[in-house]
Design a protein around this motif. Sequence first.
Motif, PDB file in Angstrom:
ATOM      1  N   GLU A   1       0.833  -1.203   0.000  1.00 44.48           N
ATOM      2  CA  GLU A   1       0.000   0.000   0.000  1.00 44.48           C
ATOM      3  C   GLU A   1       0.870   1.256   0.000  1.00 44.48           C
ATOM      4  OE1 GLU A   1      -3.847  -1.764   2.472  1.00 44.48           O
ATOM      5  OE2 GLU A   1      -2.143  -0.922   3.563  1.00 44.48           O
ATOM      6  N   MET A   2       1.921   1.234   0.807  1.00 42.37           N
ATOM      7  CA  MET A   2       2.814   2.402   0.868  1.00 42.37           C
ATOM      8  C   MET A   2       3.544   2.602  -0.455  1.00 42.37           C
ATOM      9  SD  MET A   2       3.399   4.740   2.965  1.00 42.37           S
ATOM     10  CE  MET A   2       4.126   6.197   2.301  1.00 42.37           C
ATOM     11  N   ALA A   3       3.926   1.502  -1.093  1.00 43.89           N
ATOM     12  CA  ALA A   3       4.589   1.594  -2.401  1.00 43.89           C
ATOM     13  C   ALA A   3       3.643   2.205  -3.431  1.00 43.89           C
ATOM     14  CB  ALA A   3       5.064   0.221  -2.852  1.00 43.89           C
ATOM     15  N   ALA A   4       2.381   1.819  -3.389  1.00 50.74           N
ATOM     16  CA  ALA A   4       1.400   2.367  -4.323  1.00 50.74           C
ATOM     17  C   ALA A   4       1.209   3.868  -4.077  1.00 50.74           C
ATOM     18  CB  ALA A   4       0.070   1.629  -4.176  1.00 50.74           C
ATOM     19  N   ILE A   5       1.160   4.272  -2.819  1.00 58.95           N
ATOM     20  CA  ILE A   5       1.019   5.696  -2.485  1.00 58.95           C
ATOM     21  C   ILE A   5       2.233   6.474  -2.980  1.00 58.95           C
ATOM     22  CG2 ILE A   5       0.928   7.367  -0.579  1.00 58.95           C
ATOM     23  CD1 ILE A   5      -1.721   5.980  -1.045  1.00 58.95           C
ATOM     24  N   ARG A   6       3.415   5.949  -2.744  1.00 64.96           N
ATOM     25  CA  ARG A   6       4.640   6.631  -3.208  1.00 64.96           C
ATOM     26  C   ARG A   6       4.656   6.759  -4.730  1.00 64.96           C
ATOM     27  NH1 ARG A   6       8.150   3.448   0.915  1.00 64.96           N
ATOM     28  NH2 ARG A   6       8.175   4.917   2.648  1.00 64.96           N
ATOM     29  N   GLN A   7       4.274   5.681  -5.408  1.00 60.80           N
ATOM     30  CA  GLN A   7       4.247   5.706  -6.871  1.00 60.80           C
ATOM     31  C   GLN A   7       3.249   6.750  -7.365  1.00 60.80           C
ATOM     32  OE1 GLN A   7       3.132   1.973  -8.634  1.00 60.80           O
ATOM     33  NE2 GLN A   7       3.611   2.647 -10.707  1.00 60.80           N
ATOM     34  N   TYR A   8       2.078   6.798  -6.763  1.00 61.25           N
ATOM     35  CA  TYR A   8       1.060   7.783  -7.146  1.00 61.25           C
ATOM     36  C   TYR A   8       1.579   9.200  -6.928  1.00 61.25           C
ATOM     37  CZ  TYR A   8      -3.367  10.309  -7.288  1.00 61.25           C
ATOM     38  OH  TYR A   8      -4.359  11.196  -7.598  1.00 61.25           O
ATOM     39  N   CYS A   9       2.186   9.438  -5.762  1.00 60.53           N
ATOM     40  CA  CYS A   9       2.692  10.778  -5.444  1.00 60.53           C
ATOM     41  C   CYS A   9       3.800  11.201  -6.402  1.00 60.53           C
ATOM     42  CB  CYS A   9       3.179  10.826  -3.995  1.00 60.53           C
ATOM     43  SG  CYS A   9       1.838  10.745  -2.796  1.00 60.53           S
TER      44      CYS A   9
ATOM     45  N   LYS B   1       4.204  10.055  -9.532  1.00 63.37           N
ATOM     46  CA  LYS B   1       3.643  10.195 -10.870  1.00 63.37           C
ATOM     47  C   LYS B   1       2.852  11.491 -11.019  1.00 63.37           C
ATOM     48  CE  LYS B   1       0.821   7.799 -14.278  1.00 63.37           C
ATOM     49  NZ  LYS B   1       0.127   6.564 -14.632  1.00 63.37           N
ATOM     50  N   PHE B   2       2.058  11.835  -9.995  1.00 65.61           N
ATOM     51  CA  PHE B   2       1.208  13.006 -10.091  1.00 65.61           C
ATOM     52  C   PHE B   2       1.732  14.196  -9.292  1.00 65.61           C
ATOM     53  CE2 PHE B   2      -1.574   9.400 -11.046  1.00 65.61           C
ATOM     54  CZ  PHE B   2      -2.044   9.798 -12.282  1.00 65.61           C
ATOM     55  N   ARG B   3       2.981  14.118  -8.883  1.00 63.05           N
ATOM     56  CA  ARG B   3       3.682  15.209  -8.197  1.00 63.05           C
ATOM     57  C   ARG B   3       2.904  15.737  -6.988  1.00 63.05           C
ATOM     58  NH1 ARG B   3       5.401  18.069 -13.753  1.00 63.05           N
ATOM     59  NH2 ARG B   3       7.007  16.591 -14.318  1.00 63.05           N
ATOM     60  N   VAL B   4       2.472  14.803  -6.147  1.00 63.25           N
ATOM     61  CA  VAL B   4       1.777  15.167  -4.922  1.00 63.25           C
ATOM     62  C   VAL B   4       2.843  15.447  -3.867  1.00 63.25           C
ATOM     63  CG1 VAL B   4       0.218  14.365  -3.106  1.00 63.25           C
ATOM     64  CG2 VAL B   4      -0.215  13.759  -5.495  1.00 63.25           C
ATOM     65  N   GLY B   5       2.843  16.667  -3.342  1.00 60.15           N
ATOM     66  CA  GLY B   5       3.852  17.044  -2.369  1.00 60.15           C
ATOM     67  C   GLY B   5       3.491  16.654  -0.950  1.00 60.15           C
ATOM     68  N   THR B   6       2.211  16.702  -0.624  1.00 59.34           N
ATOM     69  CA  THR B   6       1.772  16.430   0.738  1.00 59.34           C
ATOM     70  C   THR B   6       0.789  15.273   0.739  1.00 59.34           C
ATOM     71  OG1 THR B   6       1.967  18.788   1.181  1.00 59.34           O
ATOM     72  CG2 THR B   6       0.768  17.485   2.789  1.00 59.34           C
ATOM     73  N   LYS B   7       1.193  14.180   1.351  1.00 54.68           N
ATOM     74  CA  LYS B   7       0.319  13.007   1.403  1.00 54.68           C
ATOM     75  C   LYS B   7      -0.905  13.270   2.259  1.00 54.68           C
ATOM     76  CE  LYS B   7       4.096   9.841   0.779  1.00 54.68           C
ATOM     77  NZ  LYS B   7       5.255   9.729   1.621  1.00 54.68           N
ATOM     78  N   THR B   8      -0.775  14.140   3.240  1.00 52.45           N
ATOM     79  CA  THR B   8      -1.903  14.448   4.116  1.00 52.45           C
ATOM     80  C   THR B   8      -3.089  14.959   3.314  1.00 52.45           C
ATOM     81  OG1 THR B   8      -0.357  15.039   5.863  1.00 52.45           O
ATOM     82  CG2 THR B   8      -2.604  15.802   6.118  1.00 52.45           C
ATOM     83  N   VAL B   9      -2.833  15.854   2.396  1.00 53.28           N
ATOM     84  CA  VAL B   9      -3.899  16.403   1.561  1.00 53.28           C
ATOM     85  C   VAL B   9      -4.515  15.290   0.709  1.00 53.28           C
ATOM     86  CG1 VAL B   9      -4.431  18.027  -0.305  1.00 53.28           C
ATOM     87  CG2 VAL B   9      -2.867  18.687   1.520  1.00 53.28           C
ATOM     88  N   LEU B  10      -3.684  14.438   0.156  1.00 55.46           N
ATOM     89  CA  LEU B  10      -4.156  13.319  -0.655  1.00 55.46           C
ATOM     90  C   LEU B  10      -5.083  12.426   0.160  1.00 55.46           C
ATOM     91  CD1 LEU B  10      -4.000  11.476  -3.224  1.00 55.46           C
ATOM     92  CD2 LEU B  10      -2.057  10.381  -2.107  1.00 55.46           C
ATOM     93  N   PHE B  11      -4.646  12.034   1.354  1.00 57.74           N
ATOM     94  CA  PHE B  11      -5.453  11.158   2.202  1.00 57.74           C
ATOM     95  C   PHE B  11      -6.757  11.841   2.607  1.00 57.74           C
ATOM     96  CE2 PHE B  11      -1.287   9.117   3.676  1.00 57.74           C
ATOM     97  CZ  PHE B  11      -1.357   8.143   2.693  1.00 57.74           C
ATOM     98  N   ARG B  12      -6.670  13.085   3.050  1.00 54.84           N
ATOM     99  CA  ARG B  12      -7.867  13.801   3.507  1.00 54.84           C
ATOM    100  C   ARG B  12      -8.887  13.926   2.386  1.00 54.84           C
ATOM    101  NH1 ARG B  12      -5.835  18.533   4.739  1.00 54.84           N
ATOM    102  NH2 ARG B  12      -5.122  17.864   6.772  1.00 54.84           N
ATOM    103  N   GLU B  13      -8.437  14.338   1.204  1.00 53.57           N
ATOM    104  CA  GLU B  13      -9.361  14.509   0.087  1.00 53.57           C
ATOM    105  C   GLU B  13      -9.969  13.183  -0.353  1.00 53.57           C
ATOM    106  OE1 GLU B  13      -7.224  16.600  -2.956  1.00 53.57           O
ATOM    107  OE2 GLU B  13      -7.395  18.517  -1.918  1.00 53.57           O
ATOM    108  N   ALA B  14      -9.155  12.132  -0.409  1.00 54.30           N
ATOM    109  CA  ALA B  14      -9.663  10.821  -0.834  1.00 54.30           C
ATOM    110  C   ALA B  14     -10.677  10.283   0.174  1.00 54.30           C
ATOM    111  CB  ALA B  14      -8.509   9.834  -0.995  1.00 54.30           C
ATOM    112  N   ILE B  15     -10.379  10.413   1.443  1.00 53.65           N
ATOM    113  CA  ILE B  15     -11.285   9.912   2.480  1.00 53.65           C
ATOM    114  C   ILE B  15     -12.590  10.696   2.479  1.00 53.65           C
ATOM    115  CG2 ILE B  15     -11.616   9.738   4.977  1.00 53.65           C
ATOM    116  CD1 ILE B  15      -8.552   9.099   5.101  1.00 53.65           C
ATOM    117  N   MET B  16     -12.494  12.014   2.464  1.00 54.97           N
ATOM    118  CA  MET B  16     -13.700  12.832   2.524  1.00 54.97           C
ATOM    119  C   MET B  16     -14.542  12.671   1.257  1.00 54.97           C
ATOM    120  SD  MET B  16     -13.801  13.871   5.503  1.00 54.97           S
ATOM    121  CE  MET B  16     -15.361  14.684   5.273  1.00 54.97           C
TER     122      MET B  16
END
Length: 77
Positions: free
Chosen positions: A37-45, A47-62
């Motif tokens: 799961e962590m590898a998939a998150i890192r790969q996504y970040c 690929k799509f130049r996500v700087g802050t995982k917190t924002v990614l998690f918060r937006e996906a969850i909400m």
Amino acid sequence: MAGRKKIQKGVDPEYLKKQKESLVRRHRQVIYLNDSEMAAIRQYCDKFRVGTKTVLFREAIMEKVLKELDDNHPTLF
């Protein structure tokens, strides 16, 4: 009437203060991910130049939570 100025009312500072306070995040949540799961998150970040995982998690969850709530709202019949 060309010399008249319009008086604009501003937003109440107390209202702005309450609005800002209501957006403060006070509730901390911790999640654990396995290696794949962590590898998939890192790969996504990467690929799509996500700087802050917190924002990614918060937006996906909400997004998921709000969609489920909207899809499963109570009906009369």
